[in-house]
Each structure stands twice: as C-alpha cells, then as structure tokens.
Design an enzyme around this catalytic site. Sequence first.
Site, PDB file in Angstrom:
ATOM      1  N   GLU A  45       0.834  -1.420   0.106  1.00 19.06           N
ATOM      2  CA  GLU A  45      -0.095   0.011  -0.006  1.00 19.06           C
ATOM      3  C   GLU A  45       0.851   1.155   0.246  1.00 19.06           C
ATOM      4  O   GLU A  45       0.441   2.302  -0.349  1.00 19.06           O
ATOM      5  CB  GLU A  45      -0.972   0.162   1.229  1.00 19.06           C
ATOM      6  CG  GLU A  45      -2.309  -0.793   1.007  1.00 19.06           C
ATOM      7  CD  GLU A  45      -2.066  -2.247   1.132  1.00 19.06           C
ATOM      8  OE1 GLU A  45      -0.981  -2.521   1.687  1.00 19.06           O
ATOM      9  OE2 GLU A  45      -3.017  -3.113   0.974  1.00 19.06           O
ATOM     10  N   HIS A  79     -12.021  -4.994   8.491  1.00 21.53           N
ATOM     11  CA  HIS A  79     -12.691  -4.790   7.183  1.00 21.53           C
ATOM     12  C   HIS A  79     -13.995  -4.202   6.889  1.00 21.53           C
ATOM     13  O   HIS A  79     -14.421  -4.417   5.982  1.00 21.53           O
ATOM     14  CB  HIS A  79     -12.347  -6.141   6.601  1.00 21.53           C
ATOM     15  CG  HIS A  79     -11.230  -6.988   6.248  1.00 21.53           C
ATOM     16  ND1 HIS A  79     -10.409  -7.249   7.265  1.00 21.53           N
ATOM     17  CD2 HIS A  79     -10.329  -7.165   5.081  1.00 21.53           C
ATOM     18  CE1 HIS A  79      -9.039  -7.680   6.714  1.00 21.53           C
ATOM     19  NE2 HIS A  79      -9.237  -7.663   5.576  1.00 21.53           N
TER      20      HIS A  79
END
Lengths: 326, 334
Positions: A60, A129
């Site tokens: 990321e 999540h």
Amino acid sequence: MAELTYRDAVARGIAQEMARDPDVVLIGEDIAKAGGVFKATVGLYEQFGPRRVRDTPISEQAILGAAMGAAMTGLKPIAEIMFADFAAVCWDYFANEFPKSRYMTNGQVKTPLVVRLGNGGGARFGAQHSQSVENWCMMIPGLKVVVPSSPIDVVGLMAAAVRDPDPVIFLEHKSLYATKGEVPDGEIVDTLGTAKILRPGKDATILALSLMVPRALEAADRLQAEHGIDCEVIDVRSLVPLDTQTILASVARTHRVFTVEENPRLCGWGAELMSIIADEAFYELDGPLVRITTPHIPLPAADVLEDLVIPNAARIVETVLRTLSN
Amino acid sequence: MSKKTVTDDISAEVRLELYRTQVRLREAEQRAFDLFLQNLVKGTSHLSLGQEAIAAGFAVAMQKGDLSFCTYRGHAHTLARGVPVEKVLGELMSRDNGLMRGKGGSMHLTSVEHGVMGSYAIIGAHLPIACGAAWRAQYRGDSDVSVCFFGDGTTNIGAFHEALNFAAIWKLPVVFVCENNLYMEYTPIADVTAVEHPAADRAAAYGLERIIIDGNDADEVLRTARKAYERARRGDGPSLIEAMTYRHSGHSRADPAKYRPEGELESWKKRDPIKMYRARLLKLGVSEAVLNTIDQEIKDEVEAATVACKAAPAPSADIIFTDVYADGGWAWRN
C-alpha cells in the site's frame, strides 16, 4: 438512461475520465485482470490495456507513493486501497505527504490524484475490514473527501475528483456496490463540495452520508407515513469541501437537526457539522442537536451483532420521534 | 592546468565541477552551523558535512530534467542541483527569501525548477514517491531518471522494501542511493541490522546487483552514477547503490555525537572527501591557484548569501493561509 449498479458506476466513471485524458491511470491490487476484489473495475483492463490499468503487489505504501510521484510529475493517477481499513498501513501518505507537499513547498508541488477505498460495514467482515474511515481523512488539512451514496453520484463525483487539482479521497461503500440507480447516458461531471437535498421536508433535517443515506430516506418515509413527521434528508456527499450553506439553510427552515453516521461516535463528521450549526444557526434551533452513530466500539463480525450497532431506519425513526416529542 | 593529465573518462571540466560543488556544500553547511550557533537558524537541521562527495557525484552526473528526491538531510543534495545558497540559508533562517518562504524549513527543501522534487522527513516515504516519478517517465517515454537519496537507517523501514520490489517488477528508471554513514541517528547501524551492508546485502532480494562504493571519492561516485543512470535510461530498471561515508557532525543540531568511539571521527577526517579530492586534482596537475580561486569564489558566494539573508525580512503572515489547496487558499467550506 440506464440502470447501473453502484459498482458498475465506479468503472463507468473511471472509464469516462480515462477515455477523455491519457494522463489518467489506474493502479491497485487485483484491479486489472481480476477487475477488483469488489468487481468495481471490471472491463477497464480490457478497454485501456496493461499500460494504463496496472496491478500492483500488496504494497500500500508503494501504491500511494507511486501515485503521488506520478501526480507530482504530470499524471493523474487513480489508486485503489482495497479495504479502507488498510489506509492505516499507508497513513503517512494521507497524513503527511499528499496534503502537505503543496503547502510546505510554497505551492511548488502539486498532487492531483484520487485514492479510492472500499469503505464501511454490513458485510460481516469484522473490525478490520468494515470501518468507515471518512473521519480519519476529514481531519487533515489539504485533503478533499468525497463519499457518494448513489450510482449517478459515483460517476459524477468520480469525474470531478479526477479533474480536481488536489488529492481527493474517494470512499466507496462496500454495502452499496450492489445497489442500483438510474444513470443518464453521456458524460456526467458533478461538483465537489455540494450537498444534495434528496427529500424536502419541513419538520426536521436529517444529514446523512453514504450507506446511511438510503436508511435515512427509509426512515423519513416511515416518519411521514406512520407519524406525519415531514423530514428533509440531505446527502452531505462531500466532507471536504463542505457545503455548509445548504445545511444551514435547511436548519433555518426545519429548526431541528439530526446526523446519521456510520462511524464510531467520537470525532465523527456529524460532530463537526453540529458544531458549525451550533455556532452559526443556534437561534434557529427549536431543540437539541442529535447525532445517531455507531457506538464507540470496534465493529463485531456476526450479522446479528453488526446489525445492532450500525444505525438503521428503525433507530433513526425512534430517535427522531423521541427527540421531537420531548 | 594540463587537460592531458587531468582528463581520463572524467573530463577536467567535470572534475573541477565536482570540486567546486563539494566545496560549495561544505561552506554552505558550515555556515548554516555557524548561524545556528548565533541563534539565526531556527528549528532543527541535519548536516551532511563529510558526505559531500555523494551529493556532488550524483548531481554532477545528472542531466537537466533528472529528478532528485532527498531526505531531511537534504541541504547538500538541494545545493548540488544548483539551488542558490541564499535560497537555502534563507529557508533555514526563516526568512522571506527562503526557498519556500519559511513554510517548509530545513527538512523540506524543494526546488522543482532545479529538479529537486522535495526533501522528505518521514523515513522511507520518498522511495515510493521516486518510483512514481519514474513510472511517469516510463509511461510517457520521457528520458529522465529519478534519483532517491536516503540514509542507512531507511533500509529497515517497510517503504524501502516495498519501493525496491515495486521498482524492480516495473523496471522503473529510478536510482536508489543509500548514504551509509554508519549510524541511524544515534545507534550504530550494525547494531540494528541483520546484514553487514544494510542496502547492498538486500539488493539480491530484489534481483539487483550488490553495489558498494567509497562515498568519499567523488570520482567513484560519479562513475557509479553514470552507469546507473545509463542503465535506467536504457530501460533496464533500477539500481541500488550503497555509498560508504561518515558524517562529521551529529545526527542533528541537538546531537553532539558522544556515542562515537574515540578516534573514529579523526580517522574519517583523514579521508575527508574534499581534502582527498583536492590532493587528487593537484596530483593530476591542476594548479593550486585554480583551486584557491574556486575556494575564494565559494567563500564570497556564501558570505554574500549570509548578508542577504540577515537583511531579508521575515515572511509575512498572509502566507499562513496560502497553498493549502490548488486554488491558492485554505477554504474547506462554503
């Protein structure tokens, strides 16, 4: 006019901008050949090829750093961070790099990029999540933060985000991907920093964002049908820039205001809005400013538990009724 | 000066440029330190005294349009691209004539017009950013190379490894330069790293050549830079170079560097890159008068810059609210 899902609207918005401008490129994990884990970028690899739609490793920081370096030197990258929760592993770019480079360099460095994130709960994915991270982004000077709730807004705000010269954080809601809406044919370009009155009303203003928008609309219908209470529902859409004028004008008409926020309670965007309303429209108010939020807890995974904590239409109806009857 | 003796694969002109650049970096940073002692440099500063050959060699080998990405220890790399000393000292002194009019400070020196795309104060952040600039060059078919400088401590942060892998798989025209000055802040790098050479010993993990050079030898730095830039421009991908060096001062202005073993600094000062380079030029036949002239020109440049900075006004308060957003302002609401 065609009926599109929210997920197809993401791909349509990106395709519209990629077709228009060869500097627009798309990177992220599984976004190219696989079409994205949420299938929101299906067809873009086939349409624009591997040079412009490029898979990355699970890195990321590399994704966002690369987007920034490309943006600084002339491209207009769109980068996907799959689950919004993963923003935490590359937070340096959100907090230190994208938003501060222009300021620190006295205007020399520009970072026109878009970061798309799969935001929000409802998919039973548990605490890492499912988060709604719009508040993390809203607090940083230099970022723009867009949170669309419908397919047409996804297309138009995506176009506006890509064309914007500043770094724009674009939060797509995972639980909205399958929802549908009418989207006109042809180019659609919306305006950042504009809230939308989705349902006019005279008794109370309900401010909502993303997945909370359809729930607020459902609650407003029930309040009208079952209790004769006429609520105005405003989709805030963009946290930065923030359309305070539409919101303050609504409060001046209804004199009561509620926020519906998916985020945990502390420092939610609703708190900022309520503080602005308290400062600037205090004498318009006929009652307390009430925030309807997820409790200040990590999200549980089990469906029965998650459904109890994220605000829903029933809780909005009950809160509005209780507040207005006091 | 006899061009015959002083020119081999490096021309006499380039050698004098290497010398001039190193002296310029040394004098400017020494002046920054003196101004700090006079309380005229505010905030922190991280000097590259003793490490000048790396900045000079990589910068002199660059072409116009190549891009530099620096760390908070970035004065030398910024000056080496030709940014005026006055602009750098002005920024360090919080004056309106500073490179960013005081909005960035010592750790964020940036001059886009000189190809200095920023100095980054979060360890590792700029390695992926340099990848992005290189990706743009690859995407557009531009011929520029992105050169990213960082210290040995950076090799232990995640962004270093993400960037190396990313640059390697995309074959990006980026050159990573690790300045190994033996210390990550106050701690010997060897105490906190699994391998002897923190950058070079990791190169194989990304399919890259293991490159270790004497970072105090400007000629060796220049030759290495040229090779790496050529490789990048050919489309053969990134390089990772570990340049061995030593900083003469502490980590930052707050650090007297008492953790260094006795005699270490003295032994490295014998290998001072500028002293060594001067001796080499003399041996190659450059006259002392030529070098003395360069020395004097640099001294005059730094002195004039100092005078200008002392006379420059503080930045005006109205710039507090400029350039948060691209419209030039800071408005977040209507």
